[in-house]
Write an enzyme that holds these catalytic residues in place. Structure first.
Site, PDB file in Angstrom:
ATOM      1  N   LEU A  95       0.821  -1.209   0.000  1.00  0.00           N
ATOM      2  CA  LEU A  95       0.000   0.000   0.000  1.00  0.00           C
ATOM      3  C   LEU A  95       0.849   1.251   0.000  1.00  0.00           C
ATOM      4  O   LEU A  95       1.942   1.272   0.564  1.00  0.00           O
ATOM      5  CB  LEU A  95      -0.872   0.029   1.258  1.00  0.00           C
ATOM      6  CG  LEU A  95      -1.948  -1.042   1.366  1.00  0.00           C
ATOM      7  CD1 LEU A  95      -2.491  -1.099   2.790  1.00  0.00           C
ATOM      8  CD2 LEU A  95      -3.092  -0.756   0.395  1.00  0.00           C
ATOM      9  N   GLU A 120     -10.642   0.283   7.676  1.00  0.00           N
ATOM     10  CA  GLU A 120     -10.396  -0.895   8.511  1.00  0.00           C
ATOM     11  C   GLU A 120      -9.047  -0.799   9.205  1.00  0.00           C
ATOM     12  O   GLU A 120      -8.199   0.011   8.823  1.00  0.00           O
ATOM     13  CB  GLU A 120     -10.471  -2.169   7.649  1.00  0.00           C
ATOM     14  CG  GLU A 120      -9.618  -2.125   6.408  1.00  0.00           C
ATOM     15  CD  GLU A 120     -10.006  -3.211   5.390  1.00  0.00           C
ATOM     16  OE1 GLU A 120      -9.242  -4.189   5.297  1.00  0.00           O
ATOM     17  OE2 GLU A 120     -11.039  -3.079   4.701  1.00  0.00           O
ATOM     18  N   LYS A 122      -5.313  -1.507  10.155  1.00  0.00           N
ATOM     19  CA  LYS A 122      -4.122  -2.059   9.502  1.00  0.00           C
ATOM     20  C   LYS A 122      -3.425  -2.876  10.579  1.00  0.00           C
ATOM     21  O   LYS A 122      -2.883  -2.325  11.542  1.00  0.00           O
ATOM     22  CB  LYS A 122      -3.217  -0.938   8.992  1.00  0.00           C
ATOM     23  CG  LYS A 122      -2.016  -1.444   8.241  1.00  0.00           C
ATOM     24  CD  LYS A 122      -1.329  -0.298   7.516  1.00  0.00           C
ATOM     25  CE  LYS A 122      -0.222  -0.781   6.605  1.00  0.00           C
ATOM     26  NZ  LYS A 122       0.834  -1.496   7.287  1.00  0.00           N
ATOM     27  N   ASP A 124      -0.800  -5.061  12.523  1.00  0.00           N
ATOM     28  CA  ASP A 124       0.657  -5.034  12.508  1.00  0.00           C
ATOM     29  C   ASP A 124       1.196  -6.427  12.844  1.00  0.00           C
ATOM     30  O   ASP A 124       1.420  -6.770  14.002  1.00  0.00           O
ATOM     31  CB  ASP A 124       1.140  -4.016  13.554  1.00  0.00           C
ATOM     32  CG  ASP A 124       2.555  -3.568  13.281  1.00  0.00           C
ATOM     33  OD1 ASP A 124       3.090  -3.904  12.209  1.00  0.00           O
ATOM     34  OD2 ASP A 124       3.128  -2.872  14.149  1.00  0.00           O
ATOM     35  N   TYR A 225      -8.177 -10.032   5.049  1.00  0.00           N
ATOM     36  CA  TYR A 225      -8.639  -8.701   4.639  1.00  0.00           C
ATOM     37  C   TYR A 225      -8.875  -8.546   3.141  1.00  0.00           C
ATOM     38  O   TYR A 225      -9.320  -7.506   2.682  1.00  0.00           O
ATOM     39  CB  TYR A 225      -7.703  -7.605   5.141  1.00  0.00           C
ATOM     40  CG  TYR A 225      -6.251  -7.753   4.711  1.00  0.00           C
ATOM     41  CD1 TYR A 225      -5.861  -7.510   3.406  1.00  0.00           C
ATOM     42  CD2 TYR A 225      -5.285  -8.138   5.624  1.00  0.00           C
ATOM     43  CE1 TYR A 225      -4.550  -7.652   3.015  1.00  0.00           C
ATOM     44  CE2 TYR A 225      -3.962  -8.282   5.238  1.00  0.00           C
ATOM     45  CZ  TYR A 225      -3.603  -8.037   3.936  1.00  0.00           C
ATOM     46  OH  TYR A 225      -2.309  -8.186   3.547  1.00  0.00           O
ATOM     47  N   LYS A 313      -1.053   5.883   8.340  1.00  0.00           N
ATOM     48  CA  LYS A 313      -0.197   5.433   9.450  1.00  0.00           C
ATOM     49  C   LYS A 313      -0.385   6.336  10.668  1.00  0.00           C
ATOM     50  O   LYS A 313      -0.383   7.559  10.534  1.00  0.00           O
ATOM     51  CB  LYS A 313       1.266   5.483   9.015  1.00  0.00           C
ATOM     52  CG  LYS A 313       1.584   4.498   7.898  1.00  0.00           C
ATOM     53  CD  LYS A 313       1.987   3.169   8.452  1.00  0.00           C
ATOM     54  CE  LYS A 313       3.304   2.756   7.876  1.00  0.00           C
ATOM     55  NZ  LYS A 313       3.858   1.568   8.437  1.00  0.00           N
ATOM     56  N   CYS A 403      30.861 -13.856   6.875  1.00  0.00           N
ATOM     57  CA  CYS A 403      30.865 -12.905   7.987  1.00  0.00           C
ATOM     58  C   CYS A 403      31.794 -11.741   7.648  1.00  0.00           C
ATOM     59  O   CYS A 403      32.939 -11.964   7.238  1.00  0.00           O
ATOM     60  CB  CYS A 403      31.338 -13.620   9.245  1.00  0.00           C
ATOM     61  SG  CYS A 403      31.750 -12.488  10.574  1.00  0.00           S
ATOM     62  N   CYS A 406      35.107 -12.181  10.122  1.00  0.00           N
ATOM     63  CA  CYS A 406      36.076 -13.295  10.071  1.00  0.00           C
ATOM     64  C   CYS A 406      35.968 -14.117   8.788  1.00  0.00           C
ATOM     65  O   CYS A 406      36.701 -15.080   8.609  1.00  0.00           O
ATOM     66  CB  CYS A 406      35.897 -14.204  11.276  1.00  0.00           C
ATOM     67  SG  CYS A 406      34.330 -15.085  11.269  1.00  0.00           S
ATOM     68  N   CYS A 421      26.955 -15.440  12.147  1.00  0.00           N
ATOM     69  CA  CYS A 421      28.312 -15.959  12.016  1.00  0.00           C
ATOM     70  C   CYS A 421      28.445 -17.059  13.063  1.00  0.00           C
ATOM     71  O   CYS A 421      28.244 -16.816  14.254  1.00  0.00           O
ATOM     72  CB  CYS A 421      29.327 -14.846  12.283  1.00  0.00           C
ATOM     73  SG  CYS A 421      30.984 -15.519  12.503  1.00  0.00           S
ATOM     74  N   CYS A 426      35.133 -15.443  16.299  1.00  0.00           N
ATOM     75  CA  CYS A 426      35.075 -14.308  15.367  1.00  0.00           C
ATOM     76  C   CYS A 426      35.427 -13.013  16.120  1.00  0.00           C
ATOM     77  O   CYS A 426      34.834 -12.721  17.171  1.00  0.00           O
ATOM     78  CB  CYS A 426      33.665 -14.232  14.791  1.00  0.00           C
ATOM     79  SG  CYS A 426      33.304 -12.674  13.981  1.00  0.00           S
TER      80      CYS A 426
HETATM   81  S1  IVH Z   1      -4.704  -4.342   1.914  1.00  0.00           S
HETATM   82  C1  IVH Z   1      -3.812  -4.802  -2.454  1.00  0.00           C
HETATM   83  N1  IVH Z   1      -5.644  -4.363   4.383  1.00  0.00           N
HETATM   84  O1  IVH Z   1      -0.178  -3.911   5.312  1.00  0.00           O
HETATM   85  C2  IVH Z   1      -4.117  -4.972  -1.011  1.00  0.00           C
HETATM   86  N2  IVH Z   1      -3.304  -4.663   4.084  1.00  0.00           N
HETATM   87  O2  IVH Z   1       1.647  -2.640   2.612  1.00  0.00           O
HETATM   88  C3  IVH Z   1      -3.032  -4.498  -0.169  1.00  0.00           C
HETATM   89  N3  IVH Z   1      -2.086  -5.014   6.180  1.00  0.00           N
HETATM   90  O3  IVH Z   1       1.446  -6.101   3.174  1.00  0.00           O
HETATM   91  C4  IVH Z   1      -3.143  -4.775   1.261  1.00  0.00           C
HETATM   92  N4  IVH Z   1      -3.815  -4.886   7.536  1.00  0.00           N
HETATM   93  O4  IVH Z   1       0.305  -7.139   5.155  1.00  0.00           O
HETATM   94  C5  IVH Z   1      -4.545  -4.454   3.594  1.00  0.00           C
HETATM   95  N5  IVH Z   1      -6.627  -4.369   6.491  1.00  0.00           N
HETATM   96  C6  IVH Z   1      -5.545  -4.477   5.719  1.00  0.00           C
HETATM   97  C7  IVH Z   1      -4.266  -4.718   6.263  1.00  0.00           C
HETATM   98  C8  IVH Z   1      -3.168  -4.785   5.403  1.00  0.00           C
HETATM   99  C9  IVH Z   1      -2.511  -5.070   7.458  1.00  0.00           C
HETATM  100  C10 IVH Z   1      -0.665  -5.137   5.761  1.00  0.00           C
HETATM  101  C11 IVH Z   1      -0.444  -6.100   4.648  1.00  0.00           C
HETATM  102  C12 IVH Z   1       0.344  -5.371   3.588  1.00  0.00           C
HETATM  103  C13 IVH Z   1       0.742  -4.108   4.291  1.00  0.00           C
HETATM  104  C14 IVH Z   1       0.622  -2.883   3.411  1.00  0.00           C
END
Ligand code: IVH
Length: 681
Positions: A95, A120, A122, A124, A225, A313, A403, A406, A421, A426
């Site tokens: 994204l 929605e 995101k 982590d 998702y 973000k 490494c 070493c 390593c 080392c």
């Molecule tokens: S949509 C084309 N939805 O965030 C669809 N991503 O770079 C692209 N992620 O690699 C992703 N929650 O692992 C989407 N509700 C959500 C998400 C989500 C986490 C992560 C996903 C992706 C990264 C975005």
């Protein structure tokens, strides 16, 4: 025609067994769904185990009836292997990020201000793609470079809220995020001596375990998702429909997703932000997606990301800079960490010239090389990291397979993404081991910083931590070296001499043996293993080593490390030299006060405190005045001291009705007992 004779075992015919297996599988699947997806257990653990064991027994008796989608398979295999590469069937895109309302709303207004968007969480964690063919899970694959990922199917099969077979014999290519709830993370980290930095890293490491039985031990979950349904003729019109099909197929979805028009997005973001603090799983932002699929198709994609979605973000302070070089450091454990040298930028008040690139997988995911323009950020950790790429620069950087210190060929360790390593001699590993030993938190040897230690090593004064204690014999020679005047040499030698007074509680963890840190040392001492002689005695007896598992907080990996560390001749020799040098090899008895107002009480501590940093200071005080300290809340615990950041321990204490004190109440308690804590700590 004669009827074919049926196999009959334990008075159960094959036909009957088949029926019972199908019934058990269905029942178990439903209970698992209620438990893991709906978060609502329908039977007790005991009842569930009974069903599960019955299924295992039947499958053992009738191996021919074992279904490849059986829930018993989630225990996983123990095959040790590298992951195969898997060519994704669709490009796995990422994204484009936005960092504030203006940036996001600007995109909404340019894209489709009147349109409907999903908003929605995101999540982590670790990105995963699941391929189901005709209703069966065929492959679980990491995102990798987006084109090719690691096939981690065996590990994915152990994640309990991932269905192995769908209720419908559909083909589905699904994207989701594997994560860990804060509560599960805290509990798992507690039994792992707190060695994991955050749930995201632990989740990512967990799906890359070489033995899937190790993945099975970790409390992982998934939220789906996005998905495509390759053979479905009925055209899906909206994102909402995709998610509702996933729901019908019993995939867990993140909570709170809403569908709003462009004008409502700002208000929606505010609402999400309010909920963030009470959320049980880690999130680093929101994802805003255009709901209408035909509109999505019209907008299309850039090479890496869809034009119809944005990540938003939370609270990231980011700065753009250029990577001028990539170097890599070898830590005392042998771990190789690539670092980007960047053009200096000011980040949250400090000038930053280096940013970590974590490991090769991270570099590959970013697709980053020297010359790239990148965004760097400081998250929870102190070291800034390269977070994303603006322009990729030259070729994607590859960490050399030797490494840097070493030149030994690097290795990968049980499923960790990092390179190591393996050479314990080392130079960089040894130097960093000595630096670690001298640090304030460890033996706290004055006058010996990184530079001095590097010099002493390079000039052959010291080759191991034990050599520090012979350094006095080279005093005259050392005083002639540039930068080592009489004064600084005597500070160093005094620092080394003083370290002989440090308690065994510091000596053992300072050696830097894998898994044997402060927490484990403290647990061992608490349970009577309070000297090196005791440790060596235990290490000679397999049963005694195994018995360490009975200490709450000591798990199998610590026991395994214990076995390896204290069975290693080199380590034993080092310990012998340290002992001869006069270091304390037995823990000092804990000093106690004349008055014991906390006698008979068992205290546990969680969270952080203003007046007690580290929080162990509060515990030392309790022990000094007669209390017992415990590392986990149980029915035997009488008191919990809880500061901000308290998690599952507080929950458990409340459940068990244990007396809970916050810092203010604790200070009042001390005062009422006539204890002036500032004098005591
Ligand atoms: S949509 C084309 N939805 O965030 C669809 N991503 O770079 C692209 N992620 O690699 C992703 N929650 O692992 C989407 N509700 C959500 C998400 C989500 C986490 C992560 C996903 C992706 C990264 C975005």
């Amino acid at each position: 025609m004669a009827k074919k004779k049926e196999t009959v075992v334990n008075s159960l015919s094959e036909k009957e067994a088949k029926k019972e297996i199908a019934k058990l599988m269905e029942e178990i699947r439903l209970h698992q769904h209620s438990y893991y997806v709906k978060n609502n257990a329908t039977i007790s653990d005991f009842e569930f185990d009974k069903l599960f064991r019955r299924l295992q027994d039947l499958e053992e008796q009738f191996p021919q009836l074992k279904d490849p989608a059986s829930p018993t398979l989630i225990v996983g295999s123990d095959l040790d292997k590298d992951f195969e590469k898997f060519q994704h069937k669709l490009p796995v895109l990422s994204l484009i990020n936005t960092y504030n309302d203006d940036e996001l709303l600007d995109w909404v207004n340019k894209t489709d201000p009147e349109g409907i968007y999903s908003v929605e969480w995101k999540i982590d964690g670790a990105s995963i793609v699941l391929y189901y063919e005709n209703g069966m899970l065929q492959n679980g694959v990491t995102r990798g470079s987006g084109g090719v990922g690691d096939d981690v199917t065996d590990n994915i099969r152990t994640i309990r809220n991932i269905p192995l077979r769908l209720p419908d014999s559909k083909s589905v290519y699904l994207r989701g995020e594997v994560f860990m709830t804060y509560k599960d993370f805290e509990e798992f980290n507690e039994i792992s001596s707190g060695k994991y930095a955050n749930p995201r890293n632990l989740a990512a490491g967990s799906i890359k375990q070489k033995n899937s039985s190790d993945t099975a031990k970790r409390p992982l979950r998934i939220f789906a998702y996005d998905a495509t349904f390759p053979n479905q003729t009925k055209k899906i019109k909206t994102h909402q429909e995709i998610l509702s099909q996933l729901d019908q197929l019993k995939f867990p979805l993140a909570p709170d997703t809403v569908y709003v028009t462009g004008s409502k997005i700002a208000k929606t973001i505010k609402d999400f932000k309010k909920k963030k603090e009470s959320l049980g799983f880690p999130t680093d932002g929101l994802v805003i997606k255009l709901n209408d699929i035909s509109k999505r198709d019209a907008l299309g994609y850039t090479s890496h990301s869809p034009r119809w979605a944005r990540a938003y973000k939370f609270d990231a302070v980011m700065k753009e800079s250029k990577i001028v070089d990539i170097t890599y450091a070898v830590g005392r454990t042998g771990k190789i960490t690539p670092r980007a040298e960047i053009e200096p930028v000011n980040l949250a008040g400090t000038t930053v010239t280096f940013a970590t690139l974590h490991n090769q997988d991270y570099i590959d995911e970013l697709g980053v090389g020297i010359g790239a323009i990148v965004r760097v950020a400081k998250r929870g950790e102190i070291i800034p990291a390269v977070e994303e790429v603006v322009t990729p620069g030259k070729d994607v950087f590859k960490i050399p397979d030797r490494c840097p210190s070493c030149k030994t060929k690097t290795i990968k360790k049980d499923g960790l993404v990092d390179l190591f390593c393996p050479n314990s001699d080392c130079p960089d590993r040894v130097k960093n081991g000595i630096i670690f030993f001298c640090q304030r938190k460890q033996m706290d040897i004055e006058g010996l910083g990184d530079k001095q230690i590097e010099f002493l090593y390079d000039q052959d004064y010291i080759r191991s931590i034990a050599d520090l204690y012979d350094l006095k014999d080279q005093k005259e020679k050392l005083m002639e070296e540039e930068g080592f005047g009489e004064k600084s040499v005597s500070i160093i030698l005094k620092g080394i001499e003083d370290s002989k007074q440090k308690d065994f509680r510091f000596v053992l963890p300072s050696i830097g043996l894998p898994e044997i840190g402060h927490k484990v040392t403290e647990l061992l001492i608490e349970h009577g293993v309070d000297s090196i002689d005791q440790i060596l005695n235990i290490s000679k007896d397999a049963d005694k080593i195994e018995a360490l598992l009975e200490i709450p907080g000591i798990g199998p990996s610590t026991v395994q490390a214990f076995r390896e560390n204290f069975g290693d001749k080199k380590i034993l020799k080092l310990i012998e030299r340290l002992k001869k040098a006069g270091l304390k090899m037995k823990a000092d008895p804990i000093k106690v006060a004349d008055r014991q107002p906390f006698a008979g009480q068992s205290w546990c501590v969680t969270g952080s405190f203003e007046n007690f940093q580290p929080r162990d200071k509060a515990m030392d005080l309790i022990v000094y005045y007669g209390g017992r300290k415990v590392s986990a809340v149980s029915s035997k615990t009488t008191h919990l001291l809880a500061g901000p950041g308290a998690g599952s321990k507080l929950e458990k204490a409340n459940e068990l009705g244990i007396a809970v004190y916050d810092e203010k109440q604790f200070l009042a308690l001390l005062k009422s007992e006539g204890i002036n804590f500032k004098d005591s700590i």
